[in-house]
Design an enzyme around this catalytic site. Structure first.
Site, PDB file in Angstrom:
ATOM      1  N   ASN A  28       0.892  -1.190   0.000  1.00  0.00           N
ATOM      2  CA  ASN A  28       0.000   0.000   0.000  1.00  0.00           C
ATOM      3  C   ASN A  28       0.909   1.213   0.000  1.00  0.00           C
ATOM      4  OD1 ASN A  28      -2.218   1.441   2.459  1.00  0.00           O
ATOM      5  ND2 ASN A  28      -2.399   1.580   0.248  1.00  0.00           N
ATOM      6  N   ASN A  85      -6.188  10.258  -0.625  1.00  0.00           N
ATOM      7  CA  ASN A  85      -6.360   9.128  -1.544  1.00  0.00           C
ATOM      8  C   ASN A  85      -6.028   9.557  -2.972  1.00  0.00           C
ATOM      9  OD1 ASN A  85      -7.457   7.168   0.383  1.00  0.00           O
ATOM     10  ND2 ASN A  85      -9.221   8.549   0.511  1.00  0.00           N
ATOM     11  N   CYS A 115      -4.638   6.450   8.380  1.00  0.00           N
ATOM     12  CA  CYS A 115      -4.067   5.489   7.427  1.00  0.00           C
ATOM     13  C   CYS A 115      -3.048   4.641   8.190  1.00  0.00           C
ATOM     14  CB  CYS A 115      -3.403   6.226   6.262  1.00  0.00           C
ATOM     15  SG  CYS A 115      -2.632   5.107   5.060  1.00  0.00           S
ATOM     16  N   HIS A 174     -15.221   2.048   8.163  1.00  0.00           N
ATOM     17  CA  HIS A 174     -15.033   0.728   7.562  1.00  0.00           C
ATOM     18  C   HIS A 174     -16.320  -0.078   7.677  1.00  0.00           C
ATOM     19  CE1 HIS A 174     -10.636   1.167   7.216  1.00  0.00           C
ATOM     20  NE2 HIS A 174     -10.768   1.923   8.299  1.00  0.00           N
ATOM     21  N   ASN A 184     -14.756   2.629   3.557  1.00  0.00           N
ATOM     22  CA  ASN A 184     -13.819   1.579   3.130  1.00  0.00           C
ATOM     23  C   ASN A 184     -14.520   0.232   3.314  1.00  0.00           C
ATOM     24  OD1 ASN A 184     -11.139   3.185   2.843  1.00  0.00           O
ATOM     25  ND2 ASN A 184     -11.935   3.819   4.853  1.00  0.00           N
ATOM     26  N   GLU A 218     -10.824   0.192  -1.020  1.00  0.00           N
ATOM     27  CA  GLU A 218     -10.658   1.392  -0.206  1.00  0.00           C
ATOM     28  C   GLU A 218     -11.474   2.571  -0.740  1.00  0.00           C
ATOM     29  OE1 GLU A 218      -7.077   2.845   1.384  1.00  0.00           O
ATOM     30  OE2 GLU A 218      -6.065   0.899   1.377  1.00  0.00           O
ATOM     31  N   ARG A 219     -12.038   3.336   0.183  1.00  0.00           N
ATOM     32  CA  ARG A 219     -12.687   4.602  -0.170  1.00  0.00           C
ATOM     33  C   ARG A 219     -11.651   5.491  -0.868  1.00  0.00           C
ATOM     34  NH1 ARG A 219     -14.524   8.710   4.597  1.00  0.00           N
ATOM     35  NH2 ARG A 219     -12.302   8.445   5.082  1.00  0.00           N
ATOM     36  N   CYS A 270      -4.597  -2.526   3.829  1.00  0.00           N
ATOM     37  CA  CYS A 270      -5.225  -1.371   4.486  1.00  0.00           C
ATOM     38  C   CYS A 270      -5.062  -1.575   5.985  1.00  0.00           C
ATOM     39  CB  CYS A 270      -6.704  -1.290   4.094  1.00  0.00           C
ATOM     40  SG  CYS A 270      -7.595   0.077   4.852  1.00  0.00           S
ATOM     41  N   GLY A 271      -4.213  -0.756   6.602  1.00  0.00           N
ATOM     42  CA  GLY A 271      -3.905  -0.959   8.024  1.00  0.00           C
ATOM     43  C   GLY A 271      -5.092  -0.677   8.922  1.00  0.00           C
ATOM     44  N   GLY A 309      -8.077  -0.818   7.994  1.00  0.00           N
ATOM     45  CA  GLY A 309      -9.061  -1.860   7.654  1.00  0.00           C
ATOM     46  C   GLY A 309      -8.790  -3.159   8.403  1.00  0.00           C
TER      47      GLY A 309
END
Ligand SMILES: N[C@H](CCC[C@H](N)C(=O)O)C(=O)O
Length: 285
Positions: free
Chosen positions: A11, A64, A73, A167, A198, A216-217, A225-226, A228
């Site tokens: 990522n 993003n 993030c 999320h 997300n 991801e959004r 995605c951390g 996430g």
């Protein structure tokens, strides 16, 4: 403008050291879109600013690749922590990082050469109230655990968790068959999520092992995605698949993170942070 490209489990973001560079506020979104563009820019999942902070050691802002700004993030935090320690912006191995979603605590683990490979972030407490996600709807319960959502006539069951960013987590039998490309865009901009969301799919291997995929959004499919992964572990506990104070290995497309939701409330995430390249990029005047 000088940049550093880094990634956490694939990522990747373009990191700008705002102790040395300056981007006007009104140019931030377009700069993120340009830098993240693989054809006309450098190519990444977005742009992250490393900035001075009046309350913490450093501040992180996240954009993003569609130019939208996010409040947190997880992969970015690990890279910001590594960069800040390696470049001498901080001088201890434990320090705080300011995010729009609140302060977090970073711990870096320098190797024999003094370079940081792995980072632990205390992500703070998840937000679970509907209003904190934020999520709208006429449901009774204040927490969103296993709630049915209609996406173009198909019902899915989601658990909503905010890690500073929103999320929507679903539990599936097989992660290989998760309808990521079909459902991701529909859920990302679903009317139930006023700030969009997300989207994650989780296959439970055991209480301490999850398979994970993400749409991801503001970006779409990413390798990892951390925030996430943290949301997935919290959702797994809320749905009775895992327990607090148990270290969970989350298998993402780009590799593994370990996440623990402590019974005292905070979520702890540990994983790698790596440099890709540094350079200078031409930005439109
Ligand atoms: N797309 C996310 C921001 C990046 C989060 C993700 N890359 C992570 O590692 O947590 C959002 O709009 O909330």
């Amino acid at each position: 403008m000088n940049f550093t490209k880094m990634h956490g489990l694939g990522n990747s973001y373009i990191y700008i050291n705002m102790f040395e560079e300056n981007i006007p506020e009104e140019k931030l979104a377009e700069t993120a879109i340009h830098l993240a563009d693989p054809n006309r820019g450098i190519g990444a999942d977005g742009m992250i600013l490393i900035m001075p902070s009046s309350s913490c050691a450093v501040k992180m802002r996240v954009f993003n690749n569609d130019g939208s700004e996010a409040k947190n993030c997880g992969n970015g935090l690990r890279c910001v922590a590594k960069y800040s320690f390696d470049k001498g912006l901080v001088h201890q191995s434990q320090f705080s990082i300011e995010t729009l979603g609140g302060p977090v605590q970073a711990t870096v683990y320098p190797d024999e050469q003094g370079m940081v490979q792995n980072v632990t972030i205390n992500m703070g407490q998840p937000q679970l109230k509907r209003s904190q996600i934020p999520m709208v709807g006429t449901q009774r319960h204040d927490q969103v655990v296993g709630e049915q959502l209609d996406i173009s006539g198909e019902m899915v069951e989601i658990t909503a968790v905010s890690m500073g960013n929103p999320h929507a987590v679903q539990f599936v039998e097989s992660i290989e068959n998760a309808p990521i490309m079909a459902h991701g865009p529909l859920l990302e901009k679903h009317e139930a999520f006023p700030d969009w969301v997300n989207v994650e799919w989780v296959e439970v291997v055991s209480p301490s092992e999850l398979h994970f995929r993400v749409w991801e959004r503001g970006t779409g499919v990413t390798q990892a995605c951390g925030t996430g992964a943290c949301a997935a572990v919290v959702a797994s506990v809320l749905n009775g698949y895992s327990e607090q104070d148990v270290e969970v290995t989350v298998h993402l497309l780009g590799g593994d993170l370990t996440v623990t939701w402590l019974s005292e409330g905070n979520v702890i995430m540990t994983g790698p942070a790596e440099y890709i390249c540094t350079g200078a990029v031409y930005t439109h005047s």
